[in-house]
Design an enzyme around this catalytic site. Structure first.
Site, PDB file in Angstrom:
ATOM      1  N   ASN A  50      26.840  34.244   3.547  1.00 53.71           N
ATOM      2  CA  ASN A  50      27.167  35.379   4.405  1.00 53.71           C
ATOM      3  C   ASN A  50      28.686  35.516   4.424  1.00 53.71           C
ATOM      4  O   ASN A  50      29.398  34.631   4.907  1.00 53.71           O
ATOM      5  CB  ASN A  50      26.631  35.130   5.820  1.00 53.71           C
ATOM      6  CG  ASN A  50      26.845  36.315   6.745  1.00 53.71           C
ATOM      7  OD1 ASN A  50      27.851  37.016   6.671  1.00 53.71           O
ATOM      8  ND2 ASN A  50      25.897  36.555   7.625  1.00 53.71           N
ATOM      9  N   GLU A  85      25.633  40.330   4.698  1.00 52.14           N
ATOM     10  CA  GLU A  85      26.664  41.173   5.317  1.00 52.14           C
ATOM     11  C   GLU A  85      27.617  41.699   4.246  1.00 52.14           C
ATOM     12  O   GLU A  85      28.842  41.610   4.368  1.00 52.14           O
ATOM     13  CB  GLU A  85      27.440  40.419   6.392  1.00 52.14           C
ATOM     14  CG  GLU A  85      26.708  40.319   7.718  1.00 52.14           C
ATOM     15  CD  GLU A  85      27.610  39.926   8.863  1.00 52.14           C
ATOM     16  OE1 GLU A  85      28.324  40.791   9.406  1.00 52.14           O
ATOM     17  OE2 GLU A  85      27.591  38.729   9.219  1.00 52.14           O
ATOM     18  N   TYR A 163      18.977  39.159   4.717  1.00 55.50           N
ATOM     19  CA  TYR A 163      19.932  39.059   5.816  1.00 55.50           C
ATOM     20  C   TYR A 163      19.202  39.588   7.038  1.00 55.50           C
ATOM     21  O   TYR A 163      19.123  40.796   7.272  1.00 55.50           O
ATOM     22  CB  TYR A 163      21.210  39.858   5.548  1.00 55.50           C
ATOM     23  CG  TYR A 163      22.094  39.962   6.772  1.00 55.50           C
ATOM     24  CD1 TYR A 163      22.603  38.816   7.374  1.00 55.50           C
ATOM     25  CD2 TYR A 163      22.377  41.195   7.351  1.00 55.50           C
ATOM     26  CE1 TYR A 163      23.375  38.897   8.509  1.00 55.50           C
ATOM     27  CE2 TYR A 163      23.155  41.286   8.493  1.00 55.50           C
ATOM     28  CZ  TYR A 163      23.652  40.139   9.065  1.00 55.50           C
ATOM     29  OH  TYR A 163      24.416  40.216  10.211  1.00 55.50           O
ATOM     30  N   ASP A 198      20.581  34.483   5.122  1.00 55.34           N
ATOM     31  CA  ASP A 198      20.825  34.249   6.546  1.00 55.34           C
ATOM     32  C   ASP A 198      19.598  34.703   7.327  1.00 55.34           C
ATOM     33  O   ASP A 198      19.332  35.896   7.463  1.00 55.34           O
ATOM     34  CB  ASP A 198      22.070  35.034   6.974  1.00 55.34           C
ATOM     35  CG  ASP A 198      22.461  34.766   8.413  1.00 55.34           C
ATOM     36  OD1 ASP A 198      21.743  34.001   9.098  1.00 55.34           O
ATOM     37  OD2 ASP A 198      23.481  35.315   8.865  1.00 55.34           O
ATOM     38  N   ASN A 200      18.998  34.028  10.638  1.00 57.88           N
ATOM     39  CA  ASN A 200      19.315  34.309  12.042  1.00 57.88           C
ATOM     40  C   ASN A 200      18.228  33.846  13.001  1.00 57.88           C
ATOM     41  O   ASN A 200      18.043  34.408  14.072  1.00 57.88           O
ATOM     42  CB  ASN A 200      19.599  35.800  12.235  1.00 57.88           C
ATOM     43  CG  ASN A 200      21.036  36.155  11.900  1.00 57.88           C
ATOM     44  OD1 ASN A 200      21.963  35.469  12.318  1.00 57.88           O
ATOM     45  ND2 ASN A 200      21.225  37.209  11.129  1.00 57.88           N
ATOM     46  N   ASP A 287      32.132  32.291   8.946  1.00 56.50           N
ATOM     47  CA  ASP A 287      31.574  31.276   9.845  1.00 56.50           C
ATOM     48  C   ASP A 287      30.267  30.697   9.317  1.00 56.50           C
ATOM     49  O   ASP A 287      29.552  30.004  10.036  1.00 56.50           O
ATOM     50  CB  ASP A 287      31.360  31.858  11.250  1.00 56.50           C
ATOM     51  CG  ASP A 287      30.623  33.190  11.228  1.00 56.50           C
ATOM     52  OD1 ASP A 287      30.167  33.595  10.140  1.00 56.50           O
ATOM     53  OD2 ASP A 287      30.522  33.831  12.286  1.00 56.50           O
ATOM     54  N   HIS A 288      29.958  30.972   8.047  1.00 62.46           N
ATOM     55  CA  HIS A 288      28.745  30.440   7.420  1.00 62.46           C
ATOM     56  C   HIS A 288      29.110  29.529   6.266  1.00 62.46           C
ATOM     57  O   HIS A 288      30.145  29.699   5.623  1.00 62.46           O
ATOM     58  CB  HIS A 288      27.854  31.582   6.902  1.00 62.46           C
ATOM     59  CG  HIS A 288      27.180  32.360   7.979  1.00 62.46           C
ATOM     60  ND1 HIS A 288      25.859  32.173   8.329  1.00 62.46           N
ATOM     61  CD2 HIS A 288      27.649  33.343   8.794  1.00 62.46           C
ATOM     62  CE1 HIS A 288      25.546  33.011   9.298  1.00 62.46           C
ATOM     63  NE2 HIS A 288      26.607  33.726   9.607  1.00 62.46           N
TER      64      HIS A 288
END
Length: 450
Positions: A50, A85, A163, A198, A200, A287-288
């Site tokens: 991501n 993203e 995603y 990702d 989530n 941040d991934h």
């Protein structure tokens, strides 16, 4: 369904097909869909990251994320990268391929009428994998995309890049249901061998720090999709008790939370063909973490560890340089003296050269264990500390949270330093040799034919 599998001098032709007639894909392209004409290795590294948005377009700007993505793929030998993203549209892809088109081939899916949110993309490394005869399906616009590729000989691979929405658990659950409905409506479309990206959402409390369970509505929807597609969490099956995370965020109370949101699912019948499961800091601002696995051909021959190769930094070691200089001169004198002598079975030029090589390799192996670049040593030490803390039963959850946060931030900073160092070296080399007729110039400017 969006299909993009034809190339011309201007770029890629985009067109729409009937998703209920997947057999139509065999009518496109000059190369037969059932055969990979490119000479590829019998294994391919597949990864997901991501990148938190598209970044700036200027390739000289350090915030250009696709320049970093290409560097990550080259350094880590990644054949196919799933980008979350991505914030991609046709115009942005054209700009990227204007710079990286000889090295990367990109497919994407975006939200309807919105480019600066969500988005999923596939980046194929043209030097490592076949990029002809690719078939793509838009499963959920901007959130899920299926790619089929002839990756090696007659073998075909289907990858579902995802995603998942992160607005709330209800929307996340709806997403997994939409993915399952897509395959129910299109039974002739090949189901994915791998699903990665990702998510989530986590399925187990141990995948969060502090530990907690996610809403059952989303977890159950994901579980139903896994059952329908016969998927399993390959990394968790390989490391059943390991605590490792791919995402870190700061809450309103300024505390850090960790989660293993980025995952790779595989079909249960190919688990023996997957190895080198990794979670790594990518070295760029996100941040991934990067998750990856290597997939091998079922028909691949059994190959040993291969020949040992001297690490490049060993050549700068004073002990190695002294040995090469002194022993090399002695060898040269010996060979010159033996030039006019009668050949002897036990004492000749070949045996002398072999003896020198053996002694050099033995010394290099010993020095390689001692001499490690400072940055590489710091990274390895930090990774070892993170693994040790994650599996330490004597630490409380708060202690693990604090220690993991500090070490993950340190590791991220170290990886970014290494990433920038590689970029600086590449730019310097290009500045010196890029405009000079040389081997480097020829390799950079020759056409990348399949």
């Amino acid at each position: 369904m969006v299909t993009e599998n034809q190339t011309n001098q201007q770029g890629y032709d985009s067109h729409r097909e009937n998703p209920n007639n997947p057999s139509a894909r065999h009518n496109h392209g000059a190369i037969p869909q059932h055969r990979c004409r490119k000479r590829t290795t019998a294994s391919i590294k597949i990864a997901a990251l991501n990148i938190r948005g598209h970044g700036v377009m200027n390739p000289e700007n350090p915030e250009n994320k696709w320049m970093h993505a290409r560097q990550i793929m080259n350094r880590r030998r990644i054949g196919i990268l799933v980008v979350g993203e991505a914030h991609m549209d046709s115009e942005r892809r054209a700009e990227i391929e204007q710079v990286h088109g000889a090295y990367l081939k990109i497919y994407f899916s975006k939200l309807p009428n919105i480019a600066n949110a969500a988005g999923i993309a596939f980046a194929l490394n043209q030097s490592l994998t076949n990029t002809e005869g690719i078939q793509t399906y838009e499963v959920v616009a901007g959130h899920a995309m299926l790619l089929e590729a002839n990756w090696h000989n007659n073998e075909r691979l289907s990858i579902l890049g995802i995603y998942a929405p992160n607005v709330n658990m209800q929307e996340n659950a709806t997403f997994w249901t939409q993915v399952r409905d897509f395959f129910d409506r299109n039974p002739r479309i090949r189901k994915p061998d791998l699903m990665l990206g990702d998510c989530n959402v986590v399925e187990e409390s141990i995948d969060r720090l502090p530990m907690r369970n996610d809403a059952s509505i989303a977890v159950d929807a994901l579980d139903e999709l896994k059952s329908a597609l016969h998927l399993e969490d390959g990394w968790r099956n390989t490391y059943p008790s390991t605590l490792q995370y791919t995402f870190m965020r700061t809450t309103r109370e300024q505390t850090k939370h960790h989660a293993r949101l980025d995952r790779i699912y595989n079909k249960t019948n190919i688990r023996d063909q997957l190895f080198e499961w990794k979670i790594e800091s990518p070295g760029i601002k996100t941040d991934h973490d990067l998750v990856s696995v290597r997939y091998t051909s079922e028909s691949a021959p059994v190959i040993g560890r291969g020949c040992w190769v001297m690490p490049p930094h060993i050549l700068y070691d004073s002990v190695i340089k002294t040995f090469i200089e002194t022993e090399g001169l002695k060898l040269e004198e010996t060979l010159e003296a033996m030039a006019n002598q009668e050949w002897d079975l036990n004492k000749n030029m070949q045996t002398k050269w072999m003896d020198f090589q053996k002694r050099l390799v033995t010394l290099a192996r010993e020095r390689a264990k001692i001499v490690v670049p400072k940055l590489e040593k710091e990274i390895r030490t930090t990774e070892t500390q993170i693994d040790s803390i994650s599996s330490d039963p004597h630490l409380t959850e708060d202690e693990r949270l604090l220690s993991t946060t500090v070490l993950k931030e340190k590791l991220s900073a170290l990886e970014q330093r290494r990433h920038r160092s590689t970029r600086d070296m590449t730019k310097a080399r290009n500045h010196v040799y890029g405009e000079t007729i040389s081997r480097y110039w020829s390799q950079q400017n020759r056409s990348k034919t399949p």
